[in-house]
Write an enzyme that holds these catalytic residues in place. Structure first.
Site, PDB file in Angstrom:
ATOM      1  N   ARG A 210      43.594  38.760  46.475  1.00  0.00           N
ATOM      2  CA  ARG A 210      42.537  38.553  47.475  1.00  0.00           C
ATOM      3  C   ARG A 210      43.061  38.607  48.903  1.00  0.00           C
ATOM      4  NH1 ARG A 210      40.809  39.746  43.671  1.00  0.00           N
ATOM      5  NH2 ARG A 210      39.470  38.669  42.191  1.00  0.00           N
ATOM      6  N   SER A 258      33.251  33.131  44.648  1.00  0.00           N
ATOM      7  CA  SER A 258      34.250  32.104  44.313  1.00  0.00           C
ATOM      8  C   SER A 258      34.756  31.466  45.593  1.00  0.00           C
ATOM      9  CB  SER A 258      35.429  32.738  43.578  1.00  0.00           C
ATOM     10  OG  SER A 258      34.988  33.214  42.337  1.00  0.00           O
ATOM     11  N   GLU A 329      39.334  30.580  49.032  1.00  0.00           N
ATOM     12  CA  GLU A 329      39.340  32.051  49.129  1.00  0.00           C
ATOM     13  C   GLU A 329      38.486  32.450  50.337  1.00  0.00           C
ATOM     14  OE1 GLU A 329      38.521  34.181  45.431  1.00  0.00           O
ATOM     15  OE2 GLU A 329      37.315  35.631  46.571  1.00  0.00           O
TER      16      GLU A 329
HETATM   17  C1  LIG Z   1      27.263  36.381  45.168  1.00  0.00           C
HETATM   18  C2  LIG Z   1      28.677  36.753  45.545  1.00  0.00           C
HETATM   19  C3  LIG Z   1      29.519  37.277  44.595  1.00  0.00           C
HETATM   20  C4  LIG Z   1      30.834  37.621  44.933  1.00  0.00           C
HETATM   21  N1  LIG Z   1      31.640  38.143  43.982  1.00  0.00           N
HETATM   22  C5  LIG Z   1      32.906  38.488  44.294  1.00  0.00           C
HETATM   23  C6  LIG Z   1      33.775  39.040  43.296  1.00  0.00           C
HETATM   24  O1  LIG Z   1      33.412  39.240  42.154  1.00  0.00           O
HETATM   25  N2  LIG Z   1      35.048  39.362  43.675  1.00  0.00           N
HETATM   26  C7  LIG Z   1      35.491  39.181  44.953  1.00  0.00           C
HETATM   27  O2  LIG Z   1      36.657  39.504  45.241  1.00  0.00           O
HETATM   28  N3  LIG Z   1      34.686  38.661  45.910  1.00  0.00           N
HETATM   29  C8  LIG Z   1      33.422  38.307  45.617  1.00  0.00           C
HETATM   30  N4  LIG Z   1      32.607  37.777  46.583  1.00  0.00           N
HETATM   31  C9  LIG Z   1      33.141  37.535  47.928  1.00  0.00           C
HETATM   32  C10 LIG Z   1      32.884  38.676  48.943  1.00  0.00           C
HETATM   33  O3  LIG Z   1      31.735  39.396  48.595  1.00  0.00           O
HETATM   34  C11 LIG Z   1      34.063  39.629  49.034  1.00  0.00           C
HETATM   35  O4  LIG Z   1      35.229  38.964  49.462  1.00  0.00           O
HETATM   36  C12 LIG Z   1      33.751  40.780  50.020  1.00  0.00           C
HETATM   37  O5  LIG Z   1      34.715  41.773  49.823  1.00  0.00           O
HETATM   38  C13 LIG Z   1      33.747  40.362  51.471  1.00  0.00           C
HETATM   39  O6  LIG Z   1      33.240  41.443  52.247  1.00  0.00           O
HETATM   40  P1  LIG Z   1      32.459  41.211  53.612  1.00  0.00           P
HETATM   41  O7  LIG Z   1      32.189  42.517  54.219  1.00  0.00           O
HETATM   42  O8  LIG Z   1      31.268  40.349  53.396  1.00  0.00           O
HETATM   43  O9  LIG Z   1      33.570  40.446  54.444  1.00  0.00           O
HETATM   44  P2  LIG Z   1      33.350  39.239  55.458  1.00  0.00           P
HETATM   45  O10 LIG Z   1      32.945  38.013  54.699  1.00  0.00           O
HETATM   46  O11 LIG Z   1      32.458  39.667  56.554  1.00  0.00           O
HETATM   47  O12 LIG Z   1      34.832  39.067  55.999  1.00  0.00           O
HETATM   48  C14 LIG Z   1      35.859  38.598  55.159  1.00  0.00           C
HETATM   49  C15 LIG Z   1      37.182  38.653  55.939  1.00  0.00           C
HETATM   50  O13 LIG Z   1      37.533  40.002  56.185  1.00  0.00           O
HETATM   51  C16 LIG Z   1      37.639  40.251  57.591  1.00  0.00           C
HETATM   52  N5  LIG Z   1      37.095  41.596  57.798  1.00  0.00           N
HETATM   53  C17 LIG Z   1      35.893  42.070  57.409  1.00  0.00           C
HETATM   54  N6  LIG Z   1      35.764  43.356  57.719  1.00  0.00           N
HETATM   55  C18 LIG Z   1      36.919  43.724  58.316  1.00  0.00           C
HETATM   56  C19 LIG Z   1      37.415  44.951  58.868  1.00  0.00           C
HETATM   57  N7  LIG Z   1      36.677  46.065  58.873  1.00  0.00           N
HETATM   58  N8  LIG Z   1      38.653  44.955  59.406  1.00  0.00           N
HETATM   59  C20 LIG Z   1      39.434  43.843  59.413  1.00  0.00           C
HETATM   60  N9  LIG Z   1      39.006  42.653  58.932  1.00  0.00           N
HETATM   61  C21 LIG Z   1      37.772  42.598  58.371  1.00  0.00           C
HETATM   62  C22 LIG Z   1      36.825  39.153  58.261  1.00  0.00           C
HETATM   63  O14 LIG Z   1      37.310  38.863  59.567  1.00  0.00           O
HETATM   64  C23 LIG Z   1      37.097  37.998  57.310  1.00  0.00           C
HETATM   65  O15 LIG Z   1      38.328  37.394  57.606  1.00  0.00           O
HETATM   66  C24 LIG Z   1      31.296  37.429  46.261  1.00  0.00           C
HETATM   67  C25 LIG Z   1      30.422  36.905  47.231  1.00  0.00           C
HETATM   68  C26 LIG Z   1      29.123  36.575  46.875  1.00  0.00           C
HETATM   69  C27 LIG Z   1      28.201  36.034  47.939  1.00  0.00           C
END
Ligand SMILES: Cc1cc2nc3c(=O)[nH]c(=O)nc-3n(C[C@H](O)[C@H](O)[C@H](O)COP(=O)(O)OP(=O)(O)OC[C@H]3O[C@@H](n4cnc5c(N)ncnc54)[C@H](O)[C@@H]3O)c2cc1C
Length: 333
Positions: A210, A258, A329
């Site tokens: 992660r 998670s 996480e």
């Molecule tokens: C219902 C649900 C189910 C989920 N299931 C999973 C799963 O099965 N597996 C899993 O791994 N995760 C899961 N997640 C967590 C989440 O969806 C993932 O971690 C996802 O990849 C985060 O993407 P985001 O664009 O929303 O990132 P954000 O939440 O917007 O950002 C996360 C981090 O990444 C940084 N960031 C974002 N974009 C960039 C960029 N372009 N450049 C540099 N830094 C950046 C942000 O600053 C922050 O620190 C789940 C979440 C939910 C709500």
């Protein structure tokens, strides 16, 4: 008042001074009027005082002073240059599906790579039977998964149902069902602190559970190497994984997936939390889900502080019971 214009780092006389990223750092002193200066120096889309609860799937978080949505790579470059010049702290986010923002909000600029950074392009691959696919960081992961299904490309089905952007998924090295993003990645293009686009091949990227070490750079584009497969079989697999997800995870309540990382070599975080008897425990409007103990859910009225207090309570209780310190996480801002 200065005329509105796009600011270009490359042309700036103090380029050396400007080449510092301010992301996640405290705001420099003496930049009280930065919003006005930002408005004057950068002509892209900005939303002022926008509640982060709107942008995060936990549905909590106070206002960000500004949310900037660049419309192109040039606009992103110029935005970062202006923010560095002004000494303003900033943070790039995707879809906020792994973020907990405090109730006091964020006194800087949230940079959002949204719909203008959502292109998917199939490139000619060098490896037989594999296809190279280039995706911009603001593309939603589900859009990419669906696109792969339509093209009959396999490798990312595991991500069906993970909300978030491709950039966020790469930074988080998102994973499920024993697979993670790094496995099918070929390269990542970042915007560096020097305002330049830097491509790193997979072998030069430091991925772990992660996590991708980004060196505070912005993920702008990711390339994936995907395998051609049977379209219908890929579709069936993705649909099955979505159904499994629905059964195992809470529905209809704000959450960030998670909340804690699974500790290495030990039972999963959810199992530890469940065995510590914490399912259903609440702080204010934040609750340990009855459906899956590693999901902290917003029962409708939670604050960010409720989630922080619940997180600490869960950490304490699991530590007392099993001597294991759970690490979030979710990224906390
Ligand atoms: C219902 C649900 C189910 C989920 N299931 C999973 C799963 O099965 N597996 C899993 O791994 N995760 C899961 N997640 C967590 C989440 O969806 C993932 O971690 C996802 O990849 C985060 O993407 P985001 O664009 O929303 O990132 P954000 O939440 O917007 O950002 C996360 C981090 O990444 C940084 N960031 C974002 N974009 C960039 C960029 N372009 N450049 C540099 N830094 C950046 C942000 O600053 C922050 O620190 C789940 C979440 C939910 C709500």
């Amino acid at each position: 008042m200065l005329p509105a214009r796009v600011y270009n780092l490359q042309d700036h006389p103090d380029r050396g001074e400007v080449l510092k990223f301010r992301g996640q750092r405290p705001m420099d002193k003496g930049v009280d009027n930065w919003p006005e200066q930002l408005r004057n120096l950068w002509s892209g889309e900005i939303e002022w005082n926008s509640p982060m609860a709107r942008w995060c799937t936990l549905q909590v978080g106070g206002p960000a002073k500004a949310i900037a949505t660049p419309a192109s790579r040039a606009e992103l470059q110029s935005l970062v240059a202006v923010l560095a010049k002004l000494g303003v702290c900033w943070r790039v986010i995707g879809r906020g599906s792994n973020l907990l923002v405090s109730d006091t909000g964020y006194d800087g600029v949230i940079v959002m790579l949204g719909r203008k950074f959502a292109a998917i392009e199939q490139l000619a691959g060098k490896e037989a039977e594999k296809t190279l696919v280039q995706v911009e960081a603001g593309c939603s992961l589900m859009k990419l998964v669906n696109w792969c299904v339509a093209q009959g490309l396999q490798g990312l089905e595991f991500a069906a149902g993970i909300p978030g952007s491709v950039g966020g998924a790469v930074v988080m090295n998102a994973g499920a069902w024993g697979k993670e993003m790094s496995e099918s990645l070929a390269s990542v293009t970042f915007l560096s602190g020097a305002g330049e686009f830097v491509e790193r091949k997979k072998g030069d990227l430091a991925f772990s559970y992660r996590h991708l070490e980004t060196e505070s750079m912005i993920v702008v584009v990711a390339e994936f190497l995907l395998q051609a497969g049977d379209r219908q079989a890929i579709e069936r697999k993705g649909a099955q994984l979505m159904r499994d997800r629905k059964k195992k995870q809470p529905q209809g309540q704000g959450n960030a997936g998670s909340f804690f990382k699974n500790p290495a070599g030990l039972p999963a975080a959810g199992k530890l939390i469940q065995d510590a008897g914490l399912k259903g425990i609440r702080v204010g409007g934040a609750e340990v889900s009855e459906v899956h103990a590693n999901f902290l859910v917003n029962i409708g009225s939670a604050t960010a502080q409720d989630f922080l207090d619940l997180m600490r309570l869960v950490q304490e209780k699991v530590f007392e019971r099993f001597g294991v310190r759970l690490e979030p996480e979710v990224h906390i801002l």
